[in-house]
Design a protein around this motif. Structure first.
Motif, PDB file in Angstrom:
ATOM      1  N   MET A  99      72.064 -27.477 -44.339  1.00  0.00           N
ATOM      2  CA  MET A  99      71.284 -26.253 -44.347  1.00  0.00           C
ATOM      3  C   MET A  99      70.105 -26.435 -43.376  1.00  0.00           C
ATOM      4  O   MET A  99      69.389 -27.426 -43.440  1.00  0.00           O
ATOM      5  CB  MET A  99      70.778 -26.003 -45.775  1.00  0.00           C
ATOM      6  N   GLU A 138      67.205 -21.365 -43.341  1.00  0.00           N
ATOM      7  CA  GLU A 138      67.941 -21.068 -44.577  1.00  0.00           C
ATOM      8  C   GLU A 138      67.219 -21.661 -45.784  1.00  0.00           C
ATOM      9  O   GLU A 138      67.095 -21.009 -46.827  1.00  0.00           O
ATOM     10  CB  GLU A 138      69.364 -21.625 -44.496  1.00  0.00           C
ATOM     11  N   TRP A 139      66.754 -22.889 -45.648  1.00  0.00           N
ATOM     12  CA  TRP A 139      66.020 -23.556 -46.733  1.00  0.00           C
ATOM     13  C   TRP A 139      64.773 -22.764 -47.092  1.00  0.00           C
ATOM     14  O   TRP A 139      64.505 -22.514 -48.271  1.00  0.00           O
ATOM     15  CB  TRP A 139      65.659 -24.987 -46.315  1.00  0.00           C
ATOM     16  N   THR A 149      64.112 -19.627 -46.685  1.00  0.00           N
ATOM     17  CA  THR A 149      64.477 -18.373 -47.339  1.00  0.00           C
ATOM     18  C   THR A 149      64.816 -18.610 -48.806  1.00  0.00           C
ATOM     19  O   THR A 149      64.374 -17.857 -49.677  1.00  0.00           O
ATOM     20  CB  THR A 149      65.643 -17.685 -46.609  1.00  0.00           C
ATOM     21  N   ARG A 150      65.578 -19.650 -49.078  1.00  0.00           N
ATOM     22  CA  ARG A 150      65.930 -19.950 -50.472  1.00  0.00           C
ATOM     23  C   ARG A 150      64.701 -20.260 -51.309  1.00  0.00           C
ATOM     24  O   ARG A 150      64.570 -19.795 -52.439  1.00  0.00           O
ATOM     25  CB  ARG A 150      66.914 -21.121 -50.537  1.00  0.00           C
ATOM     26  N   GLU A 188      62.512 -16.999 -51.676  1.00  0.00           N
ATOM     27  CA  GLU A 188      63.194 -16.054 -52.562  1.00  0.00           C
ATOM     28  C   GLU A 188      63.109 -16.508 -54.016  1.00  0.00           C
ATOM     29  O   GLU A 188      62.815 -15.706 -54.916  1.00  0.00           O
ATOM     30  CB  GLU A 188      64.653 -15.897 -52.137  1.00  0.00           C
ATOM     31  N   ALA A 189      63.322 -17.786 -54.261  1.00  0.00           N
ATOM     32  CA  ALA A 189      63.274 -18.315 -55.623  1.00  0.00           C
ATOM     33  C   ALA A 189      61.886 -18.139 -56.239  1.00  0.00           C
ATOM     34  O   ALA A 189      61.758 -17.871 -57.438  1.00  0.00           O
ATOM     35  CB  ALA A 189      63.672 -19.787 -55.635  1.00  0.00           C
ATOM     36  N   LYS A 202      60.850 -13.381 -55.210  1.00  0.00           N
ATOM     37  CA  LYS A 202      61.652 -12.164 -55.363  1.00  0.00           C
ATOM     38  C   LYS A 202      61.540 -11.514 -56.742  1.00  0.00           C
ATOM     39  O   LYS A 202      61.262 -10.316 -56.842  1.00  0.00           O
ATOM     40  CB  LYS A 202      63.119 -12.448 -55.044  1.00  0.00           C
TER      41      LYS A 202
END
Length: 185
Positions: free
Chosen positions: A1, A5-6, A8-9, A12-13, A16
């Motif tokens: 990853m 990408e990392w 964003t994760r 988001e966690a 969001k």
């Protein structure tokens, strides 16, 4: 990853579900960073990651000092072992050192997360943050500053900080716009 990408994760966690409007802003800032990534060359991914994570310190579980740049940078460093440059960008985004001063946290911020000596990268993050509304839409830096003052109030810590930082914010945005205009199409 990859780092984009990392980031964003992670963002988001943390944002969001508990702060959907902050998550919308974060997505908009990350979108601006993706749009101007070519200007940053080898630091393009770092810009996108810092744009995605710049407000993660607002997450309630991370708000230890109540100063989101410091809380976010500490979270990235301590819980994720994030790249030092990434943590320093998050800690210092959008002239956070001036707000840290208003909060009595300047020395703490400057000692733990010294400002990067990479003007275009620092300016690019300011540009992305200060040309994005709280809902993730595009705006001008002038309208963004006015919105922040109206949301927090003139006499609040944030209101005092943003008034002090206004000319520096506008200058950073202008420098990035000039760099973008100078790029071959």
């Amino acid at each position: 990853m990859n780092v984009a990408e990392w980031s964003t994760r992670v963002a988001e966690a943390e944002l969001k579900a508990v702060l959907p409007r902050r998550w919308a802003h974060t997505q908009g800032v990350a979108c601006r960073a993706s749009e101007i990534r070519k200007t940053l060359g080898q630091d393009a991914d770092l810009l996108v990651a810092s744009a995605t994570l710049h407000d993660v310190g607002y997450a309630p579980r991370l708000a230890m000092t109540g100063f989101h740049p410091l809380d976010g940078a500490r979270f990235l460093r301590d819980e994720h072992g994030a790249d030092e440059r990434l943590a320093r960008l998050v800690a210092n985004h959008s002239f956070a050192l001036l707000e840290a001063e208003e909060r009595g946290l300047r020395e703490e911020l400057a000692t733990e997360f010294p400002l990067l000596e990479e003007p275009l990268l620092v300016d690019a993050l300011v540009y992305c943050d200060m040309t994005t509304t709280p809902d993730g839409d595009r705006t001008t830096a002038q309208d963004r500053v006015a919105e922040i003052v109206s949301r927090y109030g003139d006499d609040s810590v944030v209101g005092r900080f943003i008034r002090r930082a206004t000319q520096e914010i506008f200058a950073a945005v202008e420098r990035v716009e000039a760099a973008l205009a100078a790029q071959p199409r």
